[in-house]
Design a protein around this motif. Structure first.
Motif, short mmCIF file in Angstrom:
data_model
loop_
_atom_site.label_atom_id
_atom_site.label_comp_id
_atom_site.label_asym_id
_atom_site.label_seq_id
_atom_site.Cartn_x
_atom_site.Cartn_y
_atom_site.Cartn_z
N ILE A 1 0.82 -1.21 0.00
CA ILE A 1 0.00 0.00 0.00
C ILE A 1 0.86 1.28 0.00
N THR A 2 2.17 1.12 0.04
CA THR A 2 3.06 2.29 -0.06
C THR A 2 3.64 2.46 -1.46
N ASP A 3 3.35 1.52 -2.37
CA ASP A 3 3.88 1.61 -3.74
C ASP A 3 3.27 2.78 -4.49
N ASN A 4 4.09 3.37 -5.39
CA ASN A 4 3.59 4.48 -6.20
C ASN A 4 2.97 3.95 -7.49
N ALA A 5 2.56 4.86 -8.36
CA ALA A 5 1.82 4.49 -9.58
C ALA A 5 2.63 3.63 -10.54
N ASP A 6 3.96 3.72 -10.47
CA ASP A 6 4.78 2.92 -11.38
C ASP A 6 4.67 1.43 -11.10
N ALA A 7 4.21 1.06 -9.90
CA ALA A 7 4.14 -0.34 -9.51
C ALA A 7 2.84 -1.01 -9.92
N GLY A 8 1.86 -0.25 -10.35
CA GLY A 8 0.57 -0.81 -10.71
C GLY A 8 0.04 -0.25 -12.00
N GLY A 9 -1.16 -0.66 -12.35
CA GLY A 9 -1.78 -0.23 -13.59
C GLY A 9 -2.82 0.84 -13.37
N ILE A 10 -3.98 0.68 -14.02
CA ILE A 10 -5.05 1.67 -13.94
C ILE A 10 -6.38 0.96 -13.73
N TRP A 11 -7.37 1.73 -13.30
CA TRP A 11 -8.73 1.24 -13.17
C TRP A 11 -9.67 2.26 -13.79
N LEU A 12 -10.74 1.79 -14.44
CA LEU A 12 -11.68 2.65 -15.14
C LEU A 12 -12.98 2.67 -14.37
N GLU A 13 -13.40 3.85 -13.95
CA GLU A 13 -14.59 3.95 -13.12
C GLU A 13 -15.28 5.28 -13.37
N GLY A 14 -16.56 5.25 -13.73
CA GLY A 14 -17.34 6.47 -13.86
C GLY A 14 -16.79 7.46 -14.87
N GLY A 15 -16.18 6.95 -15.93
CA GLY A 15 -15.63 7.82 -16.97
C GLY A 15 -14.25 8.36 -16.66
N GLU A 16 -13.67 7.95 -15.54
CA GLU A 16 -12.35 8.43 -15.14
C GLU A 16 -11.33 7.29 -15.15
N TYR B 1 -13.93 5.60 -37.50
CA TYR B 1 -14.37 5.73 -36.12
C TYR B 1 -13.35 6.51 -35.28
N HIS B 2 -13.85 7.05 -34.17
CA HIS B 2 -12.99 7.61 -33.12
C HIS B 2 -13.32 6.91 -31.81
N VAL B 3 -12.28 6.49 -31.08
CA VAL B 3 -12.51 5.75 -29.84
C VAL B 3 -13.13 6.65 -28.78
N ASP B 4 -13.81 6.02 -27.86
CA ASP B 4 -14.37 6.69 -26.70
C ASP B 4 -13.22 7.08 -25.77
N SER B 5 -13.49 7.97 -24.82
CA SER B 5 -12.47 8.32 -23.84
C SER B 5 -12.15 7.11 -22.99
N ALA B 6 -10.90 7.00 -22.55
CA ALA B 6 -10.43 5.78 -21.89
C ALA B 6 -11.25 5.42 -20.66
N GLY B 7 -11.66 6.40 -19.90
CA GLY B 7 -12.38 6.13 -18.67
C GLY B 7 -13.73 5.49 -18.86
N ASN B 8 -14.25 5.48 -20.08
CA ASN B 8 -15.57 4.92 -20.35
C ASN B 8 -15.55 3.42 -20.63
N ASN B 9 -14.34 2.79 -20.57
CA ASN B 9 -14.29 1.33 -20.73
C ASN B 9 -14.99 0.93 -22.03
N ASN B 10 -14.61 1.61 -23.13
CA ASN B 10 -15.32 1.44 -24.39
C ASN B 10 -14.44 1.92 -25.54
N PHE B 11 -14.68 1.37 -26.73
CA PHE B 11 -14.00 1.83 -27.93
C PHE B 11 -14.99 2.47 -28.89
N ILE B 12 -15.80 1.65 -29.56
CA ILE B 12 -16.82 2.14 -30.47
C ILE B 12 -18.13 1.44 -30.13
N ASN B 13 -19.24 1.93 -30.69
CA ASN B 13 -20.56 1.48 -30.26
C ASN B 13 -21.23 0.50 -31.22
#
Length: 333
Positions: free
Chosen positions: A99-114, A313-325
């Motif tokens: 729980i003391t690791d910085n962002a370089d030690a992990g990845g990302i999570w997509l939630e609520g468009g962020e 096509y243009h992809v959706d923003s990354a936080g939306n967990n989506n590419f195209i519709n």
């Protein structure tokens, strides 16, 4: 032109003038009967360019095969076989160790468009983030519970995952998929459909719509949205790496967001870069152009047309967990 012909009528017979006017009238009606959309689509068709794909490490091979499309068109397609691992960028990391690791030690999570960094602090504060005291993915020394084997990876990814993996960070690594390959077939020349298909339709409802959105230029799948609600309901977390991808043993490495890491083809006119192709053969481009602007005229599938790229096509923003519709073009069966 009609006014000009009326002047000619002063010096010609009545019947000659009526004939000329009728000819102009019929020509004008014929021109306006064709929709502007049809004229644009007839004018610009851009084929898939196989030279854009990253094949440097031998992880992607492309051959031409005959194929039949969803509208019955018989044509040629590219068959793209990939090792399901990215050769143009590093994969991972996904889960931080403490729980003391910085962002370089992990990845990302997509939630609520962020997009959120999955660092130690994110893991530490998940109970607050989701307003649920059940979340505690670390021991008293601050070490995060992480799946450690391929068996753990498979079990934790099971939709019916049991309590044994509650509060685990699920990390499946490239060594689990060394013998896996994926094959994709896309039309070389896209075939526009006046009525496209939405991914929301899904299999059935009169259309066998594929779930995969497209293929990145490094051969990696642009996947359907990750089932984050299912993941979270089991009190597990399966982060994406900074490139927007993670691994399961059936799909291999695959993307759920476009974050700018994979191979791209920059455009000369400041348009957003090409990053892949949809399963109908139309290009998939980043969301933002070189000025940081996003398009404002996308259709329901996240596509539009210009004179250089045709329909694309243009992809959706990354936080939306989506590419195209959906798919505007016919796709290979």
């Amino acid at each position: 032109m009609i006014v000009h012909l009326l002047k000619i009528c002063k010096y010609n017979t009545f019947f000659l003038c009526i004939g000329l006017l009728n000819f102009i009238s019929c020509s004008t009606d014929s021109t306006t009967s064709e929709s502007e959309e049809d004229m644009v689509e007839d004018r610009v068709v851009v084929n898939v360019d196989s030279s854009f794909f990253y094949t440097g490490d031998g992880g992607v091979t492309i051959t031409t095969i005959p194929c039949t499309l969803s509208d019955g068109t018989e044509t040629d397609c590219y068959q793209i076989v990939t090792s399901s691992t990215a050769g143009d960028h590093e994969m991972g990391p996904w889960c931080p160790n403490t729980i003391t690791d910085n962002a370089d030690a992990g990845g990302i999570w997509l939630e609520g468009g962020e997009v959120y960094d999955v660092d130690g602090s994110f893991i530490e504060n998940m109970a607050e983030f989701y307003n649920d005291a059940t979340w505690k993915m670390y021991d008293d020394e601050g070490n995060i519970f992480i799946t450690e084997t391929e068996e753990d990876c498979i079990n934790a990814a099971n939709p019916n995952v049991g309590d044994a993996y509650e509060n685990f960070c699920v990390e499946c690594i490239p060594s689990y998929i060394t013998n896996l390959s994926q094959t994709w077939v896309i039309p070389i020349s896209p075939v526009y459909q006046n009525t496209g298909v939405s991914f929301a339709t899904g299999p059935g409802d009169g259309a066998n719509v594929p779930s995969t959105r497209g293929i990145a230029l490094n051969g990696i799948e642009f996947s359907a949205p990750a089932p984050t609600s299912n993941i979270l309901s089991a009190y597990t977390l399966a982060p994406f790496d900074d490139a927007g991808g993670h691994i399961n043993v059936n799909q291999g490495y695959h993307y759920h967001a476009a974050t700018g890491y994979s191979t791209k083809v920059e455009q000369e006119d400041s348009h957003a870069a090409l990053i892949g192709y949809a399963l109908d053969g139309y290009g998939i481009y980043e969301l933002l152009d070189s000025n940081g602007d996003s398009p404002t005229d996308l259709d329901e599938f996240r596509g539009h047309t210009d004179d250089v790229r045709g329909y694309h096509y243009h992809v959706d923003s990354a936080g939306n967990n989506n590419f195209i519709n959906g798919l505007r073009g016919a796709y290979a069966l």
